[in-house]
Write an enzyme that holds these catalytic residues in place. Structure first.
Site, mmCIF file in Angstrom:
data_model
loop_
_atom_site.group_PDB
_atom_site.id
_atom_site.type_symbol
_atom_site.label_atom_id
_atom_site.label_comp_id
_atom_site.label_asym_id
_atom_site.label_seq_id
_atom_site.Cartn_x
_atom_site.Cartn_y
_atom_site.Cartn_z
ATOM 1 N N HIS A 1 -0.332 0.261 4.953
ATOM 2 C CA HIS A 1 -0.977 0.004 6.243
ATOM 3 C C HIS A 1 0.033 -0.657 7.182
ATOM 4 C CE1 HIS A 1 -4.627 0.874 4.105
ATOM 5 N NE2 HIS A 1 -4.520 -0.201 3.358
ATOM 6 N N HIS B 1 0.863 0.278 -1.918
ATOM 7 C CA HIS B 1 -0.177 -0.053 -2.888
ATOM 8 C C HIS B 1 -1.017 1.166 -3.228
ATOM 9 C CE1 HIS B 1 -2.093 -0.550 1.078
ATOM 10 N NE2 HIS B 1 -3.213 -0.171 0.466
ATOM 11 N N ARG C 1 -0.982 7.733 3.999
ATOM 12 C CA ARG C 1 -0.799 8.237 2.638
ATOM 13 C C ARG C 1 0.636 8.713 2.455
ATOM 14 N NH1 ARG C 1 -5.269 11.764 3.660
ATOM 15 N NH2 ARG C 1 -7.237 10.733 3.223
ATOM 16 N N GLU D 1 -4.961 -7.134 3.839
ATOM 17 C CA GLU D 1 -6.191 -7.167 3.052
ATOM 18 C C GLU D 1 -5.981 -7.935 1.758
ATOM 19 O OE1 GLU D 1 -6.704 -2.962 2.730
ATOM 20 O OE2 GLU D 1 -5.463 -2.775 0.953
#
Length: 321
Positions: free
Chosen positions: A100, A175, A195, A117
């Site tokens: 991200h 991740h 992605r 996050e």
């Protein structure tokens, strides 16, 4: 009106999802799979709906527009948009290897904020693992070459997981959630994901899912992670419950509450509270009313509500700004 808002979550049926959120967390849906439930959301891709009280039937964004930023608290008023998104994620299969962007890049390129996050491992199958950063520092040239020749996984950091582990995923961290893992995710209010590798899978249209290689090259930190997989704080024993700080940053502060009898909590002027029930049953008593809660329920507690109690036995995630 300020009162605890019980929320209905929008559900997502991504191809890697399972059935646990329907079977164990009381998510009602005709979807075959429920990969994610967005437990606290004001995002354009799916907003929470209020299911109790005077505001029943309103979306959370509609409620906030009606009541104003005062119900968010002073900490959240520095953000242009609602700052937080909370999910339950059931990964029956591996998620894509992804990254991200940070705020600067995401605002410039995507028109929304980036995404930092944290993951709390609610449950996992024996032998489950996930991908968290790299196992060594690599160059941009090596990163590009390994993406091209399909050897990226050779330099990623594969981590065995256990119930109660905590992963802080700062924007730019490579991740991937592994199969057999159930996660509570607290994140910035963003749905921007790049992605990098997707195991050659195809989507519902029969075509390979879109990759975002060039953007990922721009934003990925090509280094090992600096944080371990433990909660940020130590358990603190209070009257009737134990509180553990899982993670804290400028976007969210998250505690796990292990409630034995009751937890007396307070929503003051600084922040709203978000309650997510991971296990057990509770009566939420807020002075001029009460609300029954079961496993999988999510509640928005407006700032300035004051003292409230969770009476019962079980595990809860408490999130604030």
């Amino acid at each position: 009106m300020k009162y605890p808002l019980k929320l209905q979550a929008p559900l997502k049926d991504y191809l890697w999802g399972g059935t646990r959120l329907k079977e164990e967390y009381h998510k009602k849906s005709n979807l075959e799979k429920v990969a994610e439930s967005w437990e606290l959301s004001c995002h354009k891709d799916g907003s929470s709906v209020i299911v109790n009280g005077e505001c029943k039937g309103m979306t959370l964004p509609e409620y906030l527009q009606q009541e104003g930023k005062d119900v968010l608290g002073t900490h959240a008023q520095g953000f242009e948009n609602f700052p937080m998104l909370i999910k339950l994620i059931d990964a029956e299969d591996n998620l894509s290897v992804q990254v991200h962007p940070n705020n600067d890049y995401a605002l410039r390129v995507e028109g929304e904020y980036g995404k930092t996050e944290m993951w709390y491992i609610v449950d996992c199958k024996e032998g489950a693992s996930l991908l968290y950063g790299f196992n060594q520092e690599i160059s941009k040239e090596e990163f590009a070459k390994r993406i091209e020749d399909n050897t990226l996984l050779e330099v990623t950091n594969q981590v065995p997981v256990h119930k109660g582990d905590v992963f802080f995923i700062e924007a730019g961290t490579l991740h991937a959630i592994g199969k057999g893992i159930l996660i509570a995710e607290i994140q910035q209010n963003s749905n921007t994901t790049y992605r990098i590798y997707d195991y050659g899978r195809v989507g519902a249209d029969g075509k390979p899912r879109e990759l975002h290689i060039d953007k990922a090259k721009d934003v990925t930190h090509l280094v090992p992670p600096t944080r371990d997989c433990k909660p940020q704080g130590q358990p603190e024993h209070k009257e009737g419950y134990t509180s553990t700080l899982l993670a804290s940053c400028e976007y969210f502060t998250v505690h796990r509450l292990e409630i034995e009898q009751r937890a007396c909590l307070f929503a003051g002027e600084e922040s709203f509270d978000s309650i997510l029930v991971l296990d057990g049953e509770f009566e939420l008593d807020y002075g001029f009313g009460s609300l029954g809660l079961i496993k999988g329920d999510s509640v928005f507690i407006p700032a300035h509500l004051g003292e409230y109690e969770l009476i019962g036995t079980g595990d809860v995630i408490l999130s604030r700004i």
